[in-house]
Design an enzyme around this catalytic site. Structure first.
Site, PDB file in Angstrom:
ATOM      1  N   VAL A 215       3.104   1.165   3.054  1.00 21.88           N
ATOM      2  CA  VAL A 215       2.863  -0.018   3.877  1.00 21.88           C
ATOM      3  C   VAL A 215       3.513  -1.212   3.189  1.00 21.88           C
ATOM      4  O   VAL A 215       3.280  -1.461   2.002  1.00 21.88           O
ATOM      5  CB  VAL A 215       1.359  -0.278   4.083  1.00 21.88           C
ATOM      6  CG1 VAL A 215       1.152  -1.496   4.973  1.00 21.88           C
ATOM      7  CG2 VAL A 215       0.685   0.942   4.697  1.00 21.88           C
TER       8      VAL A 215
ATOM      9  N   GLY B 218       0.504   5.726   0.452  1.00 26.09           N
ATOM     10  CA  GLY B 218      -0.267   6.932   0.676  1.00 26.09           C
ATOM     11  C   GLY B 218       0.569   8.157   0.358  1.00 26.09           C
ATOM     12  O   GLY B 218       1.668   8.057  -0.191  1.00 26.09           O
TER      13      GLY B 218
ATOM     14  N   GLY C  77       0.826  -1.201   0.000  1.00 23.44           N
ATOM     15  CA  GLY C  77       0.000   0.000   0.000  1.00 23.44           C
ATOM     16  C   GLY C  77       0.859   1.248   0.000  1.00 23.44           C
ATOM     17  O   GLY C  77       2.006   1.220   0.433  1.00 23.44           O
TER      18      GLY C  77
ATOM     19  N   LYS D 135       4.128   0.154   8.464  1.00 22.55           N
ATOM     20  CA  LYS D 135       3.802   1.427   7.824  1.00 22.55           C
ATOM     21  C   LYS D 135       4.992   2.361   8.002  1.00 22.55           C
ATOM     22  O   LYS D 135       5.360   2.704   9.124  1.00 22.55           O
ATOM     23  CB  LYS D 135       2.544   2.022   8.458  1.00 22.55           C
ATOM     24  CG  LYS D 135       2.090   3.329   7.839  1.00 22.55           C
ATOM     25  CD  LYS D 135       0.804   3.798   8.518  1.00 22.55           C
ATOM     26  CE  LYS D 135       0.278   5.078   7.906  1.00 22.55           C
ATOM     27  NZ  LYS D 135      -0.962   5.530   8.570  1.00 22.55           N
TER      28      LYS D 135
ATOM     29  N   PHE E 242       2.092  10.255   2.403  1.00 26.88           N
ATOM     30  CA  PHE E 242       3.292  10.404   3.215  1.00 26.88           C
ATOM     31  C   PHE E 242       3.797   9.075   3.773  1.00 26.88           C
ATOM     32  O   PHE E 242       4.680   9.062   4.621  1.00 26.88           O
ATOM     33  CB  PHE E 242       3.023  11.362   4.385  1.00 26.88           C
ATOM     34  CG  PHE E 242       2.489  12.695   3.959  1.00 26.88           C
ATOM     35  CD1 PHE E 242       3.220  13.507   3.112  1.00 26.88           C
ATOM     36  CD2 PHE E 242       1.250  13.133   4.390  1.00 26.88           C
ATOM     37  CE1 PHE E 242       2.728  14.733   2.710  1.00 26.88           C
ATOM     38  CE2 PHE E 242       0.750  14.357   3.993  1.00 26.88           C
ATOM     39  CZ  PHE E 242       1.491  15.164   3.154  1.00 26.88           C
TER      40      PHE E 242
ATOM     41  N   ASP F 268     -11.619   8.510   8.196  1.00 29.51           N
ATOM     42  CA  ASP F 268     -11.420   7.897   6.873  1.00 29.51           C
ATOM     43  C   ASP F 268     -11.976   6.473   6.853  1.00 29.51           C
ATOM     44  O   ASP F 268     -11.316   5.541   6.397  1.00 29.51           O
ATOM     45  CB  ASP F 268      -9.939   7.897   6.497  1.00 29.51           C
ATOM     46  CG  ASP F 268      -9.723   7.718   4.996  1.00 29.51           C
ATOM     47  OD1 ASP F 268     -10.686   7.942   4.234  1.00 29.51           O
ATOM     48  OD2 ASP F 268      -8.609   7.351   4.593  1.00 29.51           O
TER      49      ASP F 268
END
Length: 593
Positions: free
Chosen positions: A200, A195, A193, A216, A197, A313
């Site tokens: 993962v 994002g 994964g 993460k 900033f 979220d």
């Protein structure tokens, strides 16, 4: 050969006793020299072998970044170590080249002067030159010994700092309550994964194969350190069965690493999209209700904390399934403590298709717990329809996404309470937990009042008494009540494999399938519950190829056998697999006798 780059850091060498000499210019090194250099710097043999397998040479070192190191399979610790020792290598290399050039210039100058003197006094100067050469050689030897001692001291100091890295204060943040993760115990498997900033990644325990964790990795430069520390402390303080738990953390100069359990089944969003691609629909309402109730309990836990925690979220991508199919609320990267920030919190958050109107329209800076409730309602719809609740086209002026008409009244009530445009009129988590939808064991269809039974009711009866298959109007019944394991039934293949028409049993299996599916009725009874198998098998046409390929595969596994009933038994075993899937995902297709 040129003078050696460095003295040996220890007696242990990658090449054993036949150690090679590392030249001053690392760009000239072959793969063997690179491996020797890594060995001198205490790299593990398993990691050195990765450099050997990839035939890394000296002129490659300058271009090896994180991406290549990850592809090679190096752990976080080894990646950082490589960067550090290569930086040291470049610095030392520059110093040695400069000093060597100065020494050569000096020698050339001395040689010219000595040649001029030789024209005047050959004998005396020859003797003097010999003495000078001897003295120079002695001085050079002394200098080399001193350089070697200095280099040894530098390498020993460097190696010592590497060994103690996990125990240094740099790896610890006194403001974080969570335990420090021994990062060197894990190796990188893959990225799972990414994002704005953070990234993962999946890691495997080096000491316990097939034991995985998720890490993460958050960029310290791109994110506020204070917010990262809050996220780690918040996760560590949470104790709820449906909220992800933190295992530990690690910190270096550039990143914070937050470790959590790895859930191989993935997210609700991933699973429901897979189901929709096959059946053009999402989860059954019964399954959605079960998942939603547990997530709502998790939300209520967060909102009831002191101070309250707002996730901000909530969506299918951030709900994972564990091995027991329990939902786990994850990804708290946007969470905040409401009391500390409720006066001026204006940071953009939440995915647009799940965001509350007040967040999306920026009509208020007071992002209360009610924004989670709206996102929760959108997530319920996501699980039902199998995609984002707006179908990829959100009208920002709309108050709420469309609600399917086929849902039960109880489900519609929950959706209406969660998706109100004005947050002041939205139900809170405790009020929602009192909704009838979360309490009923059977559901009432909104269109005709027919009772729809929950999957738990039918599955309980299925596990207890098995099934009875009725074939034809004369009520031929095949009782499948032998002791069976639900886990084995659930593990039948879900995708058809290659079917060989020349298989000796192909025609027999094909004819058997067509024979049963053409009977009317072709029904399955599980206690008081009945399913029209003919309708179900005709509706999902892929079941035919799945049945044939699965049965032929099991015949090959059980051969040789003299059991003439093997193929019918396997066929009805497959029918039980169909029943299992229908109970789990489409319990509304059953009716009561």
């Amino acid at each position: 050969m040129d003078s050696t780059f460095d003295a040996r850091a220890s007696n242990k060498s990658y090449l054993g006793s036949n150690s090679i000499a590392l030249t001053k210019n690392f760009e000239d090194w072959n793969n063997e020299a690179v491996c020797e250099w890594l060995s001198e710097n205490n790299f593990k043999m398993s990691d050195i072998e990765k450099f050997q397998e990839n035939k890394i040479k000296g002129d490659h070192l300058e271009f090896i970044g994180d991406k290549i190191l990850i592809q090679m399979g190096l752990s976080i610790y080894e990646r950082l170590s490589f960067k550090s020792i290569f930086k040291k290598l470049k610095n030392n290399n520059k110093i040695k080249i400069d000093s060597t050039d100065n020494y050569k210039n000096e020698c050339e100058s001395n040689s010219i002067n000595n040649s001029n003197n030789n024209n005047n006094n050959n004998n005396n100067n020859n003797n003097n030159n010999n003495n000078n050469n001897n003295n120079n050689n002695n001085n050079n030897n002394n200098n080399n010994n001193n350089n070697n001692n200095n280099n040894n001291n530098k390498i020993d100091t460097f190696n010592s700092s590497i060994k103690q890295l996990n125990f240094s204060q740099e790896a610890n943040d006194p403001n974080i309550k969570a335990p420090i993760l021994d990062i060197n115990q894990y190796k990188l498997i893959e990225e799972i994964g990414r994002g704005a900033f953070s990234i993962v990644e999946k890691y495997e325990n080096k000491l316990k194969p097939n034991e995985f964790i998720s890490i993460k990795r958050i960029n310290v430069l791109a994110s506020e350190k204070e917010m990262i520390v809050k996220e780690i402390n918040m996760l560590y303080s949470i104790n709820h069965p449906n909220i992800i738990k933190i295992i530990g953390y690690y910190k270096d100069e550039h990143y914070y690493y937050i470790a959590t359990p790895y859930y191989k089944k993935g997210s609700i969003a991933k699973i429901v999209k897979s189901i929709k691609s096959k059946n053009n629909s999402g989860f059954s309402e019964s399954n959605v209700r079960n998942i939603s109730k547990k997530i709502l309990n998790a939300i209520d836990y967060l909102h009831s904390s002191n101070p309250p925690i707002v996730h901000r979220d909530i969506k299918g991508d951030n709900i994972l399934l564990n091995d027991s199919d329990e939902p786990i609320l994850a990804d708290f990267g946007l969470s905040y403590l409401a009391i500390e920030n409720n006066t001026n919190f204006k940071t953009a958050c939440c995915s647009p298709f799940w965001a509350a109107p007040e967040i999306l329209n920026k009509s208020t800076s007071d992002f209360s717990r009610k924004c989670d409730i709206y996102s929760f309602g959108c997530t319920i719809l996501e699980m039902i329809v199998g995609s984002d609740p707006w179908g990829g086209k959100r009208n920002h002026q709309s108050h709420s996404p469309p609600i399917p008409t086929y849902l039960t009244l109880e489900c519609k009530e929950v959706l209406n309470e969660t998706l109100k445009y004005n947050q002041n009129f939205r139900a809170d988590s405790k009020q929602l937990l009192e909704a009838q939808w979360f309490k009923e064991t059977s559901l009432r269809n909104s269109s005709n009042g027919e009772i729809i039974f929950s999957s738990e009711d039918i599955m309980k009866e299925f596990k207890k008494n098995g099934s009875t298959i009725q074939i034809g109007p004369v009520k031929q019944e095949y009782k499948y009540k032998e002791q069976f394991d639900i886990e084995n039934i659930s593990k039948w293949p879900r995708e058809p494999s290659f079917i060989d028409p020349k298989h000796k049993n192909y025609k027999e299996v094909l004819n058997l399938y067509d024979h049963y599916i053409n009977h009317s009725p072709f029904m399955a009874k599980i206690g008081p519950y009945v399913l029209d198998l003919k309708e179900e098998l005709n509706e999902k046409t892929f079941y035919k190829s799945l049945a044939i390929s699965s049965i032929l595969g099991k015949i090959d596994k059980y051969e040789p056998t003299t059991n003439q009933n093997l193929i019918p038994s396997l066929f009805f075993g497959f029918i039980n697999f169909v029943l299992y899937q229908t109970i789990k995902h489409y319990p509304s297709k059953f009716r009561i006798l």
